[in-house]
Scaffold this motif. Structure first.
Motif, PDB file in Angstrom:
ATOM      1  N   GLY A 293      53.313  44.453  38.289  1.00  0.00           N
ATOM      2  CA  GLY A 293      52.761  46.454  37.378  1.00  0.00           C
ATOM      3  C   GLY A 293      54.025  46.781  36.000  1.00  0.00           C
ATOM      4  O   GLY A 293      54.784  45.754  35.723  1.00  0.00           O
ATOM      5  N   ALA A 294      54.047  47.423  35.706  1.00  0.00           N
ATOM      6  CA  ALA A 294      55.110  48.311  34.560  1.00  0.00           C
ATOM      7  C   ALA A 294      55.819  48.274  35.118  1.00  0.00           C
ATOM      8  O   ALA A 294      56.424  48.926  35.990  1.00  0.00           O
ATOM      9  CB  ALA A 294      53.919  49.548  33.819  1.00  0.00           C
ATOM     10  N   ARG A 295      56.726  48.450  34.046  1.00  0.00           N
ATOM     11  CA  ARG A 295      58.318  48.731  34.530  1.00  0.00           C
ATOM     12  C   ARG A 295      58.814  49.789  34.234  1.00  0.00           C
ATOM     13  O   ARG A 295      58.850  50.680  33.321  1.00  0.00           O
ATOM     14  CB  ARG A 295      59.150  47.756  32.801  1.00  0.00           C
ATOM     15  N   MET A 296      59.492  50.480  35.252  1.00  0.00           N
ATOM     16  CA  MET A 296      59.511  51.798  35.458  1.00  0.00           C
ATOM     17  C   MET A 296      60.356  52.325  34.737  1.00  0.00           C
ATOM     18  O   MET A 296      60.517  53.500  34.169  1.00  0.00           O
ATOM     19  CB  MET A 296      59.494  52.094  37.181  1.00  0.00           C
ATOM     20  N   GLN A 297      61.695  51.476  34.975  1.00  0.00           N
ATOM     21  CA  GLN A 297      62.763  51.710  33.528  1.00  0.00           C
ATOM     22  C   GLN A 297      62.537  51.802  31.991  1.00  0.00           C
ATOM     23  O   GLN A 297      63.196  53.088  31.678  1.00  0.00           O
ATOM     24  CB  GLN A 297      64.006  50.673  33.845  1.00  0.00           C
ATOM     25  N   GLU A 298      61.180  51.917  31.854  1.00  0.00           N
ATOM     26  CA  GLU A 298      60.785  52.609  29.996  1.00  0.00           C
ATOM     27  C   GLU A 298      60.119  53.171  30.528  1.00  0.00           C
ATOM     28  O   GLU A 298      59.663  53.483  29.107  1.00  0.00           O
ATOM     29  CB  GLU A 298      60.285  51.285  29.688  1.00  0.00           C
ATOM     30  N   GLY A 299      59.359  53.382  31.686  1.00  0.00           N
ATOM     31  CA  GLY A 299      58.812  54.860  31.618  1.00  0.00           C
ATOM     32  C   GLY A 299      56.972  54.535  31.178  1.00  0.00           C
ATOM     33  O   GLY A 299      56.903  53.578  30.735  1.00  0.00           O
ATOM     34  N   ILE A 300      56.985  55.739  29.901  1.00  0.00           N
ATOM     35  CA  ILE A 300      55.683  55.595  28.729  1.00  0.00           C
ATOM     36  C   ILE A 300      56.266  54.441  28.126  1.00  0.00           C
ATOM     37  O   ILE A 300      55.121  53.798  27.830  1.00  0.00           O
ATOM     38  CB  ILE A 300      55.326  56.729  28.191  1.00  0.00           C
ATOM     39  N   LEU A 301      57.042  53.672  27.975  1.00  0.00           N
ATOM     40  CA  LEU A 301      56.938  53.131  26.519  1.00  0.00           C
ATOM     41  C   LEU A 301      56.981  51.128  27.512  1.00  0.00           C
ATOM     42  O   LEU A 301      55.971  50.604  26.320  1.00  0.00           O
ATOM     43  CB  LEU A 301      58.285  52.619  26.256  1.00  0.00           C
ATOM     44  N   SER A 302      56.395  50.931  28.789  1.00  0.00           N
ATOM     45  CA  SER A 302      55.769  50.375  28.993  1.00  0.00           C
ATOM     46  C   SER A 302      54.528  50.552  29.775  1.00  0.00           C
ATOM     47  O   SER A 302      53.915  49.053  29.526  1.00  0.00           O
ATOM     48  CB  SER A 302      56.579  50.666  30.401  1.00  0.00           C
ATOM     49  N   LEU A 303      54.051  51.529  29.471  1.00  0.00           N
ATOM     50  CA  LEU A 303      52.731  51.638  29.241  1.00  0.00           C
ATOM     51  C   LEU A 303      51.942  51.292  28.958  1.00  0.00           C
ATOM     52  O   LEU A 303      50.751  50.649  28.504  1.00  0.00           O
ATOM     53  CB  LEU A 303      52.303  53.155  29.943  1.00  0.00           C
ATOM     54  N   MET A 304      52.472  51.706  27.117  1.00  0.00           N
ATOM     55  CA  MET A 304      52.322  51.702  25.834  1.00  0.00           C
ATOM     56  C   MET A 304      51.931  50.314  25.654  1.00  0.00           C
ATOM     57  O   MET A 304      51.252  49.618  25.011  1.00  0.00           O
ATOM     58  CB  MET A 304      53.278  52.072  24.569  1.00  0.00           C
ATOM     59  N   GLN A 305      52.170  49.438  26.820  1.00  0.00           N
ATOM     60  CA  GLN A 305      52.205  47.609  26.387  1.00  0.00           C
ATOM     61  C   GLN A 305      50.512  47.413  26.542  1.00  0.00           C
ATOM     62  O   GLN A 305      50.088  46.089  26.537  1.00  0.00           O
ATOM     63  CB  GLN A 305      53.032  46.844  27.348  1.00  0.00           C
ATOM     64  N   MET A 306      49.568  48.592  27.674  1.00  0.00           N
ATOM     65  CA  MET A 306      48.310  48.324  27.718  1.00  0.00           C
ATOM     66  C   MET A 306      47.502  47.640  26.867  1.00  0.00           C
ATOM     67  O   MET A 306      46.811  46.441  26.686  1.00  0.00           O
ATOM     68  CB  MET A 306      47.780  48.825  29.132  1.00  0.00           C
ATOM     69  N   PRO A 307      47.671  48.962  26.230  1.00  0.00           N
ATOM     70  CA  PRO A 307      46.619  49.092  24.878  1.00  0.00           C
ATOM     71  C   PRO A 307      47.618  47.701  23.710  1.00  0.00           C
ATOM     72  O   PRO A 307      46.787  47.522  22.495  1.00  0.00           O
ATOM     73  CB  PRO A 307      46.561  50.120  24.159  1.00  0.00           C
ATOM     74  N   ARG A 308      48.367  47.593  23.266  1.00  0.00           N
ATOM     75  CA  ARG A 308      49.383  46.927  22.089  1.00  0.00           C
ATOM     76  C   ARG A 308      48.427  45.645  22.874  1.00  0.00           C
ATOM     77  O   ARG A 308      47.738  44.781  21.789  1.00  0.00           O
ATOM     78  CB  ARG A 308      50.768  46.750  22.312  1.00  0.00           C
ATOM     79  N   THR A 309      48.401  44.846  24.597  1.00  0.00           N
ATOM     80  CA  THR A 309      48.650  43.444  24.763  1.00  0.00           C
ATOM     81  C   THR A 309      46.413  42.890  24.730  1.00  0.00           C
ATOM     82  O   THR A 309      45.569  42.387  23.957  1.00  0.00           O
ATOM     83  CB  THR A 309      48.256  43.008  25.733  1.00  0.00           C
ATOM     84  N   THR A 310      46.081  44.213  24.781  1.00  0.00           N
ATOM     85  CA  THR A 310      44.692  44.422  24.288  1.00  0.00           C
ATOM     86  C   THR A 310      43.803  44.423  22.947  1.00  0.00           C
ATOM     87  O   THR A 310      43.143  43.727  22.685  1.00  0.00           O
ATOM     88  CB  THR A 310      43.802  45.857  25.272  1.00  0.00           C
ATOM     89  N   VAL A 311      44.870  44.818  21.976  1.00  0.00           N
ATOM     90  CA  VAL A 311      44.709  44.519  20.609  1.00  0.00           C
ATOM     91  C   VAL A 311      44.808  43.279  20.400  1.00  0.00           C
ATOM     92  O   VAL A 311      44.521  42.476  19.494  1.00  0.00           O
ATOM     93  CB  VAL A 311      45.412  45.375  19.813  1.00  0.00           C
ATOM     94  N   ALA A 312      45.727  42.443  20.956  1.00  0.00           N
ATOM     95  CA  ALA A 312      46.165  41.309  21.135  1.00  0.00           C
ATOM     96  C   ALA A 312      45.576  40.430  21.564  1.00  0.00           C
ATOM     97  O   ALA A 312      45.077  39.141  20.324  1.00  0.00           O
ATOM     98  CB  ALA A 312      47.087  41.061  21.827  1.00  0.00           C
ATOM     99  N   VAL A 313      44.212  40.390  22.517  1.00  0.00           N
ATOM    100  CA  VAL A 313      43.719  39.171  22.896  1.00  0.00           C
ATOM    101  C   VAL A 313      42.001  40.097  21.677  1.00  0.00           C
ATOM    102  O   VAL A 313      41.844  38.827  21.873  1.00  0.00           O
ATOM    103  CB  VAL A 313      43.415  40.028  24.261  1.00  0.00           C
ATOM    104  N   GLU A 314      42.624  40.866  20.968  1.00  0.00           N
ATOM    105  CA  GLU A 314      40.923  41.546  20.094  1.00  0.00           C
ATOM    106  C   GLU A 314      41.578  40.304  19.363  1.00  0.00           C
ATOM    107  O   GLU A 314      40.120  40.044  18.938  1.00  0.00           O
ATOM    108  CB  GLU A 314      40.714  43.097  20.278  1.00  0.00           C
ATOM    109  N   MET A 315      42.333  40.094  19.084  1.00  0.00           N
ATOM    110  CA  MET A 315      43.091  38.521  17.763  1.00  0.00           C
ATOM    111  C   MET A 315      42.195  37.392  18.013  1.00  0.00           C
ATOM    112  O   MET A 315      41.398  37.311  16.883  1.00  0.00           O
ATOM    113  CB  MET A 315      44.384  39.196  17.325  1.00  0.00           C
ATOM    114  N   LEU A 316      42.462  37.026  18.876  1.00  0.00           N
ATOM    115  CA  LEU A 316      41.934  36.084  19.259  1.00  0.00           C
ATOM    116  C   LEU A 316      40.798  35.961  19.316  1.00  0.00           C
ATOM    117  O   LEU A 316      40.047  35.225  19.056  1.00  0.00           O
ATOM    118  CB  LEU A 316      42.557  35.884  21.110  1.00  0.00           C
ATOM    119  N   ARG A 317      39.688  37.012  19.812  1.00  0.00           N
ATOM    120  CA  ARG A 317      38.553  36.486  19.750  1.00  0.00           C
ATOM    121  C   ARG A 317      37.829  36.690  18.501  1.00  0.00           C
ATOM    122  O   ARG A 317      36.987  36.541  18.560  1.00  0.00           O
ATOM    123  CB  ARG A 317      37.781  37.910  20.847  1.00  0.00           C
ATOM    124  N   GLU A 318      38.613  37.682  17.565  1.00  0.00           N
ATOM    125  CA  GLU A 318      37.941  37.327  16.322  1.00  0.00           C
ATOM    126  C   GLU A 318      38.143  36.419  15.780  1.00  0.00           C
ATOM    127  O   GLU A 318      37.565  35.897  14.804  1.00  0.00           O
ATOM    128  CB  GLU A 318      39.197  39.121  15.625  1.00  0.00           C
TER     129      GLU A 318
END
Length: 330
Positions: free
Chosen positions: A166-191
């Protein structure tokens, strides 16, 4: 000099002392308890030869088997801010990072590389579960974005191997922000119209499952891999009911339409080659190490020796025999 103390006693102790055996020579299978010799286990891609249990495998070992000849080039990943929250539990976050780096020999929990797989150029990213449980932090987010950007730049498909708690608790909300960031990266591939193939390994849980691990065009899993958001124990304690046998395992998810394939690790490379070339509209890969045979027939050159005609006495006679008869002048 006391010869008994200085010579006889050490000699006796050396004869009866227990020889120390390196700890890394044998590995105990966590599923069946069989002791496996390290070389045989490595040759078997960290799969138990007794019960077929798939153990954890490092990204470099996986890439050695995935890429042609084990040759690949690492893709550079931007370094994030170290310890942005100054987090501390039983240890400081930087101390935990140093311990994980020393244990695994890697910088972080994900490795990105490019190379050829079955003569098909690809970009691959793989999580290392032995590095703090493969937890998703800012570096993992940067790695996935770097892999997607490199794939778009080279017009190659991206294959991602997920293994995380799962997410890395030592980075708190910053680790959870990787969920939308990686979703955008996947969308780059689809486009860009590029395939994105995800291989889910044991275990893939938490925010990783809720983001890039389940956004692939094709989802392949290794046998008996745990794939979930919340673990079965947490669900049982919440709903206070007994879960079905094999719940949240790869085979169960395949039966319920969450996965496309469940493939043994030994057959995974050939499976990925077939899927990748099919999605790219390429012909099947040529087996073996030699290049594909050419359809153009080999032309005879002046240097090529011509077989002698046994019926002709001399080359002149053979050439004259082949000429058509014409009327000779009177």
């Amino acid at each position: 000099m006391n010869w008994i103390s200085n010579y006889v006693r050490p000699k006796i102790n050396s004869l009866f002392s227990r020889r120390e055996v390196p700890e890394n020579l044998w590995t105990k299978c966590p599923e069946c308890g069989t002791m496996l010799f390290h070389r045989e286990l490595k040759d078997n891609l960290n799969v138990c030869s007794s019960c077929d249990h798939h153990m954890a495998i490092t990204p470099r070992e996986r890439f050695d088997d995935l890429f042609d000849g084990g040759i690949f080039t690492e893709v550079e990943v931007p370094e994030p801010v170290a310890d942005p929250l100054h987090f501390r539990d039983q240890k400081k976050y930087p101390d935990r990072m140093k311990a994980a780096q020393k244990k695994t020999g890697e910088t972080e929990a994900m490795l990105v590389a490019e190379g050829d797989m079955g003569r098909t150029p690809i970009v691959a990213a793989c999580q290392d579960f032995t590095f703090m449980g493969g937890s998703m932090g800012m570096y993992v987010g940067n790695a996935i974005i770097a892999a997607a950007q490199r794939a778009v730049e080279l017009k190659r498909p991206l294959i991602l191997f997920s293994a995380a708690g799962g997410a890395r608790m030592q980075e708190g909300i910053l680790s959870l922000m990787q969920m939308p960031r990686t979703t955008v990266a996947v969308e780059m591939l689809r486009e860009a119209g590029l395939p994105y193939i995800v291989v889910l390994t044991h275990p893939t849980t938490g925010g990783v499952t809720a983001s890039y691990a389940m956004l692939g065009d094709i989802h392949v899993a290794e046998p008996n891999a745990l794939i979930c958001f919340a673990g079965p124990r947490v669900i049982e304690q919440t709903i206070r009911e007994k879960l079905p046998e094999g719940f949240q395992r790869a085979e169960y998810l395949l039966d319920h339409g969450m996965l496309d394939r469940v493939t043994h690790r030994k057959a995974l490379r050939e499976e990925l080659i077939t899927i990748t070339r099919l999605m790219l509209g390429l012909p099947p890969a040529v087996k073996g190490d030699l290049p594909a045979p050419s359809d153009i027939s080999e032309e005879v050159t002046p240097e090529t020796p011509v077989e002698a005609n046994p019926e002709a006495e001399t080359p002149v006679d053979a050439a004259a025999a082949s000429e058509p008869e014409t009327d000779k002048p009177a």
